[in-house]
Design a protein around this motif. Structure first.
Motif, PDB file in Angstrom:
ATOM      1  N   ALA A 537       7.988 -17.214  -7.887  1.00 15.39           N
ATOM      2  CA  ALA A 537       7.683 -17.004  -6.474  1.00 15.39           C
ATOM      3  C   ALA A 537       8.392 -15.749  -6.003  1.00 15.39           C
ATOM      4  O   ALA A 537       9.572 -15.540  -6.317  1.00 15.39           O
ATOM      5  N   LEU A 538       7.691 -14.893  -5.276  1.00 12.76           N
ATOM      6  CA  LEU A 538       8.278 -13.663  -4.746  1.00 12.76           C
ATOM      7  C   LEU A 538       8.909 -13.921  -3.390  1.00 12.76           C
ATOM      8  O   LEU A 538       8.318 -14.571  -2.520  1.00 12.76           O
ATOM      9  N   LEU A 539      10.109 -13.385  -3.209  1.00  6.15           N
ATOM     10  CA  LEU A 539      10.801 -13.459  -1.924  1.00  6.15           C
ATOM     11  C   LEU A 539      10.801 -12.115  -1.215  1.00  6.15           C
ATOM     12  O   LEU A 539      10.785 -12.052   0.007  1.00  6.15           O
ATOM     13  N   MET A 540      10.843 -11.027  -1.991  1.00  5.11           N
ATOM     14  CA  MET A 540      10.894  -9.689  -1.399  1.00  5.11           C
ATOM     15  C   MET A 540      10.397  -8.664  -2.401  1.00  5.11           C
ATOM     16  O   MET A 540      10.585  -8.834  -3.606  1.00  5.11           O
ATOM     17  N   LEU A 541       9.757  -7.620  -1.905  1.00  4.06           N
ATOM     18  CA  LEU A 541       9.360  -6.482  -2.734  1.00  4.06           C
ATOM     19  C   LEU A 541       9.787  -5.193  -2.038  1.00  4.06           C
ATOM     20  O   LEU A 541       9.716  -5.067  -0.809  1.00  4.06           O
ATOM     21  N   SER A 542      10.218  -4.220  -2.842  1.00  2.00           N
ATOM     22  CA  SER A 542      10.542  -2.901  -2.327  1.00  2.00           C
ATOM     23  C   SER A 542      10.287  -1.885  -3.439  1.00  2.00           C
ATOM     24  O   SER A 542       9.721  -2.238  -4.492  1.00  2.00           O
ATOM     25  N   SER A 543      10.690  -0.650  -3.225  1.00  3.14           N
ATOM     26  CA  SER A 543      10.348   0.419  -4.166  1.00  3.14           C
ATOM     27  C   SER A 543      11.454   1.458  -4.202  1.00  3.14           C
ATOM     28  O   SER A 543      12.307   1.508  -3.316  1.00  3.14           O
ATOM     29  N   HIS A 544      11.406   2.298  -5.231  1.00  2.00           N
ATOM     30  CA  HIS A 544      12.396   3.375  -5.341  1.00  2.00           C
ATOM     31  C   HIS A 544      11.756   4.583  -6.007  1.00  2.00           C
ATOM     32  O   HIS A 544      11.268   4.513  -7.140  1.00  2.00           O
ATOM     33  N   THR A 545      11.726   5.681  -5.254  1.00  2.00           N
ATOM     34  CA  THR A 545      11.439   7.004  -5.819  1.00  2.00           C
ATOM     35  C   THR A 545      12.492   7.944  -5.242  1.00  2.00           C
ATOM     36  O   THR A 545      13.335   7.544  -4.446  1.00  2.00           O
ATOM     37  N   HIS A 546      12.420   9.216  -5.631  1.00  2.00           N
ATOM     38  CA  HIS A 546      13.267  10.212  -5.009  1.00  2.00           C
ATOM     39  C   HIS A 546      12.432  11.004  -4.008  1.00  2.00           C
ATOM     40  O   HIS A 546      11.357  10.569  -3.617  1.00  2.00           O
ATOM     41  N   TYR A 565       1.135  -3.662   0.161  1.00  2.00           N
ATOM     42  CA  TYR A 565       2.414  -2.990   0.386  1.00  2.00           C
ATOM     43  C   TYR A 565       2.164  -1.493   0.479  1.00  2.00           C
ATOM     44  O   TYR A 565       1.549  -0.901  -0.422  1.00  2.00           O
ATOM     45  N   VAL A 566       2.620  -0.863   1.578  1.00  3.06           N
ATOM     46  CA  VAL A 566       2.474   0.583   1.754  1.00  3.06           C
ATOM     47  C   VAL A 566       3.778   1.114   2.330  1.00  3.06           C
ATOM     48  O   VAL A 566       4.202   0.700   3.419  1.00  3.06           O
ATOM     49  N   SER A 567       4.446   2.010   1.611  1.00  2.23           N
ATOM     50  CA  SER A 567       5.703   2.602   2.069  1.00  2.23           C
ATOM     51  C   SER A 567       5.596   4.120   1.979  1.00  2.23           C
ATOM     52  O   SER A 567       5.228   4.660   0.937  1.00  2.23           O
ATOM     53  N   GLU A 572      13.859   5.368   3.111  1.00  2.00           N
ATOM     54  CA  GLU A 572      13.929   4.076   3.787  1.00  2.00           C
ATOM     55  C   GLU A 572      12.706   3.261   3.364  1.00  2.00           C
ATOM     56  O   GLU A 572      11.796   2.992   4.149  1.00  2.00           O
ATOM     57  N   PRO A 573      12.637   2.886   2.070  1.00  2.00           N
ATOM     58  CA  PRO A 573      11.438   2.196   1.588  1.00  2.00           C
ATOM     59  C   PRO A 573      11.274   0.839   2.265  1.00  2.00           C
ATOM     60  O   PRO A 573      12.251   0.182   2.627  1.00  2.00           O
ATOM     61  N   LEU A 574      10.031   0.457   2.432  1.00  2.00           N
ATOM     62  CA  LEU A 574       9.718  -0.829   3.044  1.00  2.00           C
ATOM     63  C   LEU A 574      10.290  -1.966   2.208  1.00  2.00           C
ATOM     64  O   LEU A 574      10.147  -1.984   0.979  1.00  2.00           O
ATOM     65  N   GLU A 575      10.967  -2.916   2.862  1.00  2.00           N
ATOM     66  CA  GLU A 575      11.366  -4.168   2.235  1.00  2.00           C
ATOM     67  C   GLU A 575      10.462  -5.254   2.800  1.00  2.00           C
ATOM     68  O   GLU A 575      10.599  -5.636   3.959  1.00  2.00           O
ATOM     69  N   MET A 576       9.518  -5.723   1.992  1.00  2.00           N
ATOM     70  CA  MET A 576       8.551  -6.725   2.429  1.00  2.00           C
ATOM     71  C   MET A 576       9.037  -8.100   2.017  1.00  2.00           C
ATOM     72  O   MET A 576       9.169  -8.400   0.835  1.00  2.00           O
TER      73      MET A 576
END
Length: 821
Positions: A537-546, A565-567, A572-576
């Motif tokens: 089960a997913l609780l949160m998704l986020s991302s990392h680039t430079h 998901y769109v960031s 300041e990446p979206l934390e969904m």
């Protein structure tokens, strides 16, 4: 008619950064030229003393719009120029990145005054850069008297660029004042609608780090635009649907703030929301971007620090505070160093295990200075007896009154009230190979045992954190300003009252360098897949680039055209968050597969033209590895070239000698000028199994199935409860709520979450309104009727909330009444 108007403001001069210096070819490796010593402003003139200033490059923005063909008058002078050998001085002026005047002056020379009349061959716009350069040997004195525009005809005062001393002062004037936010009808000192006073003298103290009267969010949360109620309210009107807010969008009675003003507000908050000082962006464009968005002139960016994060109350959590370290001007550095922490006497026993080795966390809050690239706190698992191992170097105090003094890491008081004891700072990527080995575990596996980031904030989920031991700070910071800075980080971890489900972090990085190779002045999209295990089960998704990752999306496989998901902000990446958790129970692999994508922009403006500030460039990269230029940044900009020596291929015409081969494809690596591609998140493994373990339930100990009884006797009903506490029931028809705060079913409550109550026992019926026995003791006598007939019967036992509503949890036990007894 001709009018002379100063193109510059003397007080606005500031150092030019290495990465933007038009005269970088003259720039020495080490510069010594301190303000008020090597150069200073006196009577609106720049005084330069070359005995303590070996190189000067100052910059500010044009205060005026002036057309092509206009004249500039540039005045400077020097005393007698002397040196121990024949040499020369180089003085120059550039406007908008174009050198409009330069001169080599022989040393020795007698004192002289220069009044240069310069005809501009191009138009100058407000906020175009102006740069003054001086470089010579010897103990000489120079004075730069001024730079004026000679304007023909009647002068239009609108041509002036309004100048402000700080970014916040500009926001106050161009956002709050222009839109009437501080007027007497809105957020004035006299009215203060919503308890918010936005008058110039009070607005900052009313906004930053202050809880909103209309929500639980801070009005302005430093470094977190999306968590700032003011930003949400403004965005909701400028970009309808962007935020679901309480109350009406702002400004409530007028036009929305422009998209540029909103973006400037976001950049200011992201930079720590300082009251004083000029802030830049994180793409190396300095303050220019905010100036463009607000239509103002600002000083060069300062190395501002964020407001410190207050620690939580002692019964709510603990704070990890990183010992501050220096980040030199125009440098990027990734460090590792150790600290010793021991919270065992600070944490209430109910939040620790019996051995006091771990405590339970639900949620975290982090506040970092704006030049943070990433910051991770790692539990090392190095035994305490190795704390003075030579690999840690000398332990010394950071901050406080005795900074730099040798200290004992296990003594909380060895650095006074404000200092922290830490090991030596060492350059290190992700702390790999740092610290002593133990002979039991290699260093990397020790470090990866635990990373303090804080658990999910969804009720019931938790993470375990060590209460004491040696921790490593992995601190990666970049300072794009021209002054040294101190780097601070605070991490607050909140105690978990509800410890039902254990969560784990997702750091999916097998394709970490997928953005590598994006050519200069182009964009590229890369996509990969991540598959969850059945039952996750997913609780949160986020991302990392430079900084060249301009867009990150995620979608279920087969639904790529409709990403969930769109960031758009790499820093300041979206934390969904998913509450309730998003369960993946389907056996079909595709239904459990996420397609995640990033768009990498290597120097392309929105209109498709080349952007020299954001393209990867060899000359300004902190690390020059993997950067071989393939495109031109001067002369024939964007043309192909072959390496850092092939400048001729970039000339605007054969033999022009004005080309520069400097733009590289995106490179892999850890600096902010390299790229990464990582999916981040939090999940609960085998979530259905974890729920089952914590679902309220009970077992019937007695009577046993098919036991025989006689009419008129009593059955001993004994129950064994699991995850459910028996408490006295409320009176019937009461809607006073449940022990855990969940409303009754009549009020729309979720009774699956109730963990206390009582039970009902029914005889031979499925009708909840039938006669029954109500009790809350684990053992009770259930009387059988005298006239109950022979044969098989059953008891139905159901769990109830305190207000008597059924929880949907029940069991049946069958028994026999003997014939003729």
């Amino acid at each position: 008619m001709q009018t002379r108007i100063s193109l510059v403001e003397a007080a606005a001069w500031d150092y030019q950064s290495r990465t933007r210096d038009v005269f970088a070819d003259h720039r020495p490796q080490d510069i010594e030229c301190d303000r008020d010593e090597g150069w200073l402003i006196e009577d609106d003139e720049i005084e330069v003393r070359t005995d303590v200033c070996n190189y000067l490059s100052l910059t500010q923005e044009s205060l005026l719009n002036i057309p092509a063909g206009s004249r500039l008058e540039f005045a400077l002078s020097h005393g007698d120029l002397v040196y121990r050998e024949n040499s020369s001085a180089h003085a120059a002026l550039s406007v908008g990145g174009v050198i409009v005047w330069e001169q080599e002056i022989a040393i020795p020379s007698e004192g002289a005054i220069y009044r240069e009349d310069i005809e501009l061959e191009f138009e100058v716009a407000q906020r175009d850069s102006i740069e003054i350069h001086l470089h010579n040997h010897g103990s000489n004195a120079w004075t730069i008297h001024g730079l004026e525009a000679v304007v023909s005809g009647e002068f239009n005062s609108d041509a002036f660029c309004p100048a402000y001393d700080s970014t916040y002062e500009a926001i106050q004037a161009t956002v709050f004042a222009q839109h009437g936010c501080a007027s007497s009808l809105c957020h004035s000192a006299q009215n203060a609608a919503g308890e918010l006073d936005l008058s110039p003298e009070n607005s900052y103290a009313n906004l930053v780090d202050v809880v909103s009267a209309g929500s639980e969010d801070l009005r302005v949360a430093p470094r977190k635009p999306s968590d700032s109620f003011l930003y949400q309210k403004l965005a909701a009107k400028t970009q309808p649907g962007s935020y679901d807010i309480a109350g009406s969008p702002m400004p409530s009675g007028g036009e929305p703030v422009s998209s540029g003003q909103l973006e400037a507000m976001r950049l200011w908050i992201e930079a720590g929301a300082p009251e004083s000082g000029s802030v830049g962006d994180t793409l190396g464009r300095g303050e220019d971007e905010i100036e463009r968005l607000l239509g103002v002139c600002l000083p060069e960016p300062d190395a501002v620090n964020v407001i410190p994060l207050d620690p939580p109350a002692t019964d709510e959590g603990v704070q990890f505070r990183m010992p501050a370290h220096k980040v030199p001007a125009e440098e990027e550095r990734e460090l590792c160093f150790a600290v010793y922490e021991d919270f065992r006497d600070d944490i209430p026993n109910k939040y620790m295990d019996a051995a006091r080795e771990v405590f339970y966390v639900q949620g975290s809050e982090v506040r970092e200075d704006p030049f943070t690239h990433h910051n991770v706190l790692l539990y090392s698992a190095v035994p305490l007896e190795l704390i003075h191992d030579e690999s840690f170097g000398t332990w010394s105090c950071a901050g406080g009154d005795i900074s730099g003094q040798v200290c004992e890491p296990t003594d909380r008081n060895s650095c006074g009230d404000n200092g922290r004891c830490r090991s030596e700072l060492k350059d290190s990527i992700a702390c790999r190979g740092y610290g002593p080995g133990t002979g039991l575990l290699d260093t990397v596996s020790q470090i990866n045992q635990f990373s303090v980031q804080g658990g999910s904030e969804i009720e019931g989920f938790y993470e375990e954190i060590p209460t004491h031991g040696i921790f490593y700070w992995n601190s990666h910071a970049f300072n794009l300003t021209t002054e040294d800075a101190m780097h601070n980080v605070w991490r607050n971890l909140s105690f978990a009252n509800d410890k039902r489900y254990e969560s784990e972090r997702i750091t999916f990085s097998p394709h970490i360098y997928a953005g590598t190779g994006t050519a200069p002045f182009t964009k590229k999209e890369v996509c990969r897949e991540y598959t969850l295990e059945q039952g996750d089960a997913l609780l949160m998704l986020s991302s990392h680039t430079h900084k060249r990752g301009e867009l990150f999306t995620m979608a279920l496989k087969g639904q790529e055209d409709d990403p969930f998901y769109v960031s758009k902000n790499y820093d300041e990446p979206l934390e969904m968050n998913f509450d309730p958790p998003w369960e993946f129970n389907d056996a079909n692999v595709d239904s459990r597969t996420l397609v995640y994508c990033a768009v990498y922009n290597n120097g392309v403006n929105p209109d498709g033209t080349a952007n020299l500030d954001t393209v990867t460039r060899l000359s300004v990269k902190p690390s020059r590895s993997f950067c071989r230029p393939t495109a031109c940044t001067k002369g024939n900009i964007g043309a192909s070239c072959d390496g850092s020596e092939d400048h001729a291929s970039c000339d605007s015409s054969p033999g022009a000698n004005n080309g520069f081969c400097d733009a590289c494809p995106i490179s892999p690596g850890v600096t902010s000028d390299d790229e990464m591609f990582i999916l981040l998140g939090i999940k609960a493994g085998d979530y259905a199994g974890q729920v089952a373990r914590f679902q309220p339930g009970f077992a019937i100990v007695t009577p046993e199935q098919d036991q025989t009884f006689t009419a008129g006797s009593a059955i001993t009903v004994k129950l064994e409860m699991s995850n459910f506490t028996l408490v006295p029931p409320l009176p019937h028809n009461s809607h006073g709520g449940h022990d855990n705060g969940v409303d009754s079913a009549a009020d729309g409550g979720d009774h699956g979450a109730v963990d206390s109550g009582h039970y009902h026992i029914y005889l031979n019926t499925e009708d909840d309104s039938a006669e029954h026995l109500t009790d809350y003791l684990p053992e009770v006598q259930f009387p059988l009727p005298d006239d109950i007939g022979p044969g098989q019967h059953y008891l139905r036992i159901t769990l109830r909330a305190p207000d008597h509503h059924a929880l949907g949890i029940e069991q049946r036990v069958y028994f026999t009444i003997a014939n003729g007894l």
